[in-house]
Scaffold this motif. Structure first.
Motif, short mmCIF file in Angstrom:
data_model
loop_
_atom_site.label_atom_id
_atom_site.label_comp_id
_atom_site.label_asym_id
_atom_site.label_seq_id
_atom_site.Cartn_x
_atom_site.Cartn_y
_atom_site.Cartn_z
N LEU A 98 34.08 38.00 35.75
CA LEU A 98 35.16 38.51 36.59
C LEU A 98 34.65 38.85 37.98
N ASP A 99 35.18 38.19 38.96
CA ASP A 99 34.87 38.55 40.34
C ASP A 99 35.82 39.69 40.74
N PRO A 100 35.60 40.33 41.87
CA PRO A 100 36.45 41.48 42.24
C PRO A 100 37.93 41.14 42.30
N ARG A 101 38.28 39.97 42.79
CA ARG A 101 39.70 39.61 42.90
C ARG A 101 40.32 39.45 41.51
N SER A 102 39.62 38.73 40.61
CA SER A 102 40.14 38.54 39.25
C SER A 102 40.25 39.87 38.52
N ARG A 103 39.28 40.75 38.75
CA ARG A 103 39.32 42.06 38.10
C ARG A 103 40.52 42.87 38.60
N ALA A 104 40.80 42.81 39.90
CA ALA A 104 41.94 43.54 40.46
C ALA A 104 43.25 42.98 39.91
N GLU A 105 43.35 41.65 39.77
CA GLU A 105 44.56 41.04 39.20
C GLU A 105 44.75 41.49 37.76
N ALA A 106 43.68 41.50 36.98
CA ALA A 106 43.76 41.93 35.59
C ALA A 106 44.18 43.40 35.49
N ASP A 107 43.62 44.26 36.37
CA ASP A 107 43.99 45.68 36.37
C ASP A 107 45.46 45.87 36.73
N SER A 108 45.95 45.11 37.70
CA SER A 108 47.37 45.25 38.08
C SER A 108 48.28 44.76 36.96
N ARG A 109 47.88 43.70 36.26
CA ARG A 109 48.69 43.24 35.12
C ARG A 109 48.71 44.29 34.02
N LEU A 110 47.57 44.93 33.80
CA LEU A 110 47.49 45.99 32.79
C LEU A 110 48.39 47.17 33.18
N ALA A 111 48.37 47.54 34.44
CA ALA A 111 49.21 48.64 34.91
C ALA A 111 50.69 48.29 34.80
N ALA A 112 51.05 47.02 35.11
CA ALA A 112 52.45 46.59 35.01
C ALA A 112 52.89 46.60 33.55
N ALA A 113 52.02 46.19 32.65
CA ALA A 113 52.37 46.20 31.23
C ALA A 113 52.55 47.64 30.74
#
Length: 127
Positions: A98-113
């Motif tokens: 996970l690069d920083p951008r992919s990690r941020a996308e995954a965190d935002s998806r987790l927060a949206a869920a």
């Protein structure tokens, strides 16, 4: 004067005649040697030895619900396939680091869920 040229004319006529005879002989039809066989009644058998083109009537698209790498297919062209038979095996892709951008996308998806879950729970309690 006619008497002097008479032998020359006679020689020219003779030469023209020889040329005409030679040309006539050259263009005479020649005999062709052929093989002959007796005629008989028999069934007719004909074979055609040519290459042809195959046209696909029913075209099928095979797809997979996951991304991955497909292993080599063991089937040959023209092999029959039965219902439910595995045609290919798909090996799942390895998870990239996970690069920083992919990690941020995954965190935002987790927060949206998580937010969707809280909204659904609030609607459930309100009902």
């Amino acid at each position: 004067m006619n008497a002097i040229f008479a032998p020359r004319r006679l020689a020219l006529y003779a030469l023209a005649g020889l040329i005409a005879l030679a040309l006539g002989y050259a263009f005479l039809p020649t005999r062709v040697i052929v093989d002959t066989v007796p005629v008989r009644v028999a069934p007719l058998q004909i074979t055609v030895d040519e290459e042809g083109k195959t046209r696909v009537i029913d075209r099928f698209s095979v797809s997979a619900p996951v991304a991955g790498l497909m292993r080599r297919i063991d089937l040959k062209v023209g092999d029959s396939v039965k219902r439910g038979q595995a045609i290919a095996e798909i090996e799942a892709r390895r998870s990239p680091a996970l690069d920083p951008r992919s990690r941020a996308e995954a965190d935002s998806r987790l927060a949206a869920a998580g937010a969707s879950l809280k909204t659904a729970e609030a609607k459930l309690q309100a009902a």
